[in-house]
Design a protein around this motif. Sequence first.
Motif, PDB file in Angstrom:
ATOM      1  N   VAL A  88      15.681   1.746   1.567  1.00  0.00           N
ATOM      2  CA  VAL A  88      14.315   1.653   1.038  1.00  0.00           C
ATOM      3  C   VAL A  88      14.260   0.838   0.075  1.00  0.00           C
ATOM      4  N   TYR A  89      12.826   0.178   0.153  1.00  0.00           N
ATOM      5  CA  TYR A  89      12.663  -0.671  -1.160  1.00  0.00           C
ATOM      6  C   TYR A  89      11.641   0.293  -2.041  1.00  0.00           C
ATOM      7  N   GLY A  90      11.869   0.230  -3.447  1.00  0.00           N
ATOM      8  CA  GLY A  90      11.095   1.097  -4.473  1.00  0.00           C
ATOM      9  C   GLY A  90      10.083   0.115  -5.137  1.00  0.00           C
ATOM     10  N   LEU A  91       8.788   0.040  -5.106  1.00  0.00           N
ATOM     11  CA  LEU A  91       8.006  -0.449  -6.180  1.00  0.00           C
ATOM     12  C   LEU A  91       7.290   0.252  -7.012  1.00  0.00           C
ATOM     13  N   HIS A  92       7.504   0.182  -8.437  1.00  0.00           N
ATOM     14  CA  HIS A  92       6.732   0.905  -9.163  1.00  0.00           C
ATOM     15  C   HIS A  92       5.744   0.132  -9.834  1.00  0.00           C
ATOM     16  N   PHE A 101      -5.675   2.920 -14.225  1.00  0.00           N
ATOM     17  CA  PHE A 101      -6.356   3.919 -13.697  1.00  0.00           C
ATOM     18  C   PHE A 101      -5.344   4.683 -12.773  1.00  0.00           C
ATOM     19  N   ALA A 102      -4.116   3.964 -12.617  1.00  0.00           N
ATOM     20  CA  ALA A 102      -3.308   4.889 -11.418  1.00  0.00           C
ATOM     21  C   ALA A 102      -1.936   4.389 -11.973  1.00  0.00           C
ATOM     22  N   ILE A 103      -0.987   5.185 -11.594  1.00  0.00           N
ATOM     23  CA  ILE A 103       0.479   4.773 -11.441  1.00  0.00           C
ATOM     24  C   ILE A 103       1.019   5.074  -9.898  1.00  0.00           C
ATOM     25  N   GLU A 104       1.715   4.290  -9.622  1.00  0.00           N
ATOM     26  CA  GLU A 104       2.132   4.206  -8.217  1.00  0.00           C
ATOM     27  C   GLU A 104       3.558   3.903  -8.017  1.00  0.00           C
ATOM     28  N   TYR A 105       4.259   4.870  -7.332  1.00  0.00           N
ATOM     29  CA  TYR A 105       5.637   4.700  -6.923  1.00  0.00           C
ATOM     30  C   TYR A 105       5.575   4.541  -5.454  1.00  0.00           C
ATOM     31  N   THR A 106       5.855   3.381  -4.915  1.00  0.00           N
ATOM     32  CA  THR A 106       5.780   3.336  -3.621  1.00  0.00           C
ATOM     33  C   THR A 106       7.252   2.924  -2.985  1.00  0.00           C
ATOM     34  N   TYR A 107       7.453   3.444  -1.570  1.00  0.00           N
ATOM     35  CA  TYR A 107       8.624   3.240  -1.142  1.00  0.00           C
ATOM     36  C   TYR A 107       8.613   2.803   0.330  1.00  0.00           C
ATOM     37  N   MET A 108       9.118   1.675   0.860  1.00  0.00           N
ATOM     38  CA  MET A 108       8.969   1.037   2.204  1.00  0.00           C
ATOM     39  C   MET A 108      10.292   0.923   2.794  1.00  0.00           C
ATOM     40  N   LYS A 124      13.284  -0.988   4.319  1.00  0.00           N
ATOM     41  CA  LYS A 124      13.760  -2.394   4.146  1.00  0.00           C
ATOM     42  C   LYS A 124      13.918  -3.008   5.790  1.00  0.00           C
ATOM     43  N   GLN A 125      14.265  -2.195   6.608  1.00  0.00           N
ATOM     44  CA  GLN A 125      14.247  -3.039   8.075  1.00  0.00           C
ATOM     45  C   GLN A 125      12.683  -3.562   8.382  1.00  0.00           C
ATOM     46  N   ASP A 126      11.919  -3.104   7.752  1.00  0.00           N
ATOM     47  CA  ASP A 126      10.543  -3.676   8.052  1.00  0.00           C
ATOM     48  C   ASP A 126      10.105  -4.808   7.221  1.00  0.00           C
ATOM     49  N   PHE A 127      10.583  -4.955   5.917  1.00  0.00           N
ATOM     50  CA  PHE A 127      10.181  -5.944   5.000  1.00  0.00           C
ATOM     51  C   PHE A 127      11.376  -6.870   4.348  1.00  0.00           C
ATOM     52  N   GLU A 128      11.971  -7.484   4.958  1.00  0.00           N
ATOM     53  CA  GLU A 128      13.181  -7.918   4.452  1.00  0.00           C
ATOM     54  C   GLU A 128      13.033  -9.125   3.643  1.00  0.00           C
ATOM     55  N   LYS A 174      -0.187   0.659  12.994  1.00  0.00           N
ATOM     56  CA  LYS A 174      -0.976   0.980  14.336  1.00  0.00           C
ATOM     57  C   LYS A 174      -0.095   1.634  15.386  1.00  0.00           C
ATOM     58  N   ASP A 175       1.108   1.629  15.326  1.00  0.00           N
ATOM     59  CA  ASP A 175       1.875   2.197  16.337  1.00  0.00           C
ATOM     60  C   ASP A 175       2.663   3.653  15.794  1.00  0.00           C
ATOM     61  N   TYR A 176       2.110   4.049  14.831  1.00  0.00           N
ATOM     62  CA  TYR A 176       2.501   5.210  14.218  1.00  0.00           C
ATOM     63  C   TYR A 176       3.941   5.412  13.445  1.00  0.00           C
ATOM     64  N   ASN A 177       4.282   4.033  13.267  1.00  0.00           N
ATOM     65  CA  ASN A 177       5.692   4.093  12.533  1.00  0.00           C
ATOM     66  C   ASN A 177       5.487   4.307  11.064  1.00  0.00           C
ATOM     67  N   LEU A 178       6.317   5.227  10.472  1.00  0.00           N
ATOM     68  CA  LEU A 178       6.053   5.377   9.071  1.00  0.00           C
ATOM     69  C   LEU A 178       6.580   4.194   8.365  1.00  0.00           C
ATOM     70  N   VAL A 179       5.637   3.667   7.206  1.00  0.00           N
ATOM     71  CA  VAL A 179       6.115   2.322   6.820  1.00  0.00           C
ATOM     72  C   VAL A 179       5.761   2.416   5.084  1.00  0.00           C
ATOM     73  N   GLU A 180       5.487   3.577   4.898  1.00  0.00           N
ATOM     74  CA  GLU A 180       5.120   3.760   3.263  1.00  0.00           C
ATOM     75  C   GLU A 180       4.996   5.328   2.979  1.00  0.00           C
ATOM     76  N   TYR A 181       5.712   5.577   1.842  1.00  0.00           N
ATOM     77  CA  TYR A 181       5.588   6.652   1.083  1.00  0.00           C
ATOM     78  C   TYR A 181       5.287   6.436  -0.438  1.00  0.00           C
ATOM     79  N   THR A 182       4.121   7.008  -0.684  1.00  0.00           N
ATOM     80  CA  THR A 182       3.499   6.741  -2.271  1.00  0.00           C
ATOM     81  C   THR A 182       3.313   8.124  -2.933  1.00  0.00           C
TER      82      THR A 182
END
Length: 245
Positions: free
Chosen positions: A131-135, A145-152, A154-158, A219-227
Amino acid sequence: MDYRMPLYIQLQDIIIKKIEEKKYLPGEAIPSERKMAETYGVNRMTVKSAINKLVEQGYLIRKPGAGTYVAQRDYKKIDLSYIDEITGNSGVTAMLTRSGMETSSKVLGFGEVAHSKYLNYKLALGGDETVYGLHRVRLAGNQPFAIEYTYMPKQDFEDIENFDFSKVSLYDYMDTKGHMPRHFIQNLIICEANEKVAELLGVERGTAVFKIESQGADKDYNLVEYTKSYMNPAFAEFRFLAEEK
């Protein structure tokens, strides 16, 4: 009052309720600490602690020599119940744009995370996926106003490493890949800011902040983000709509 709960927290709740019910109006002075102590049968230190917390959270403001006043609540805040009806975008940038606020991001870290069972579970991936991590720290104007730790996945965002997310909206990028998050599972708790969170948000350690965990599906209900994010509640509000039976 319920003496099983700290008195200053109970008093905070009482003051907030009066503000929300318009018994204390924006710009109006609240009763003095002495008067509140007499009214609610508590000492002035308890009143001072409650008021200090509400000043930190943006409900009240102090005017030296004049007293404590209800903050003007017509400044722009993020409505965290908002999802754009056309695009489905519920990203922070979209919400702030709708509120008329300018945003920017400071990237704290970015890169691949391999073989994380926890993150793969959150994204419904196999155990060997990367997965890719973006902090990031998110800012409104110059205020964090916010701190975000986001993970996606890799196969969807090469090609994600080719973009500078201090300038580019993450959700705009995800939309170009056909994986804009449109369906969400979100969980919110209120917690105290630890030393790191407090430093990044510019608040005192121990300040109450929103901790939000969110899983986003396309839109196809594939999980693409965990934040996982920490947000200063002075910048956000929640609305809950009850359905009539």
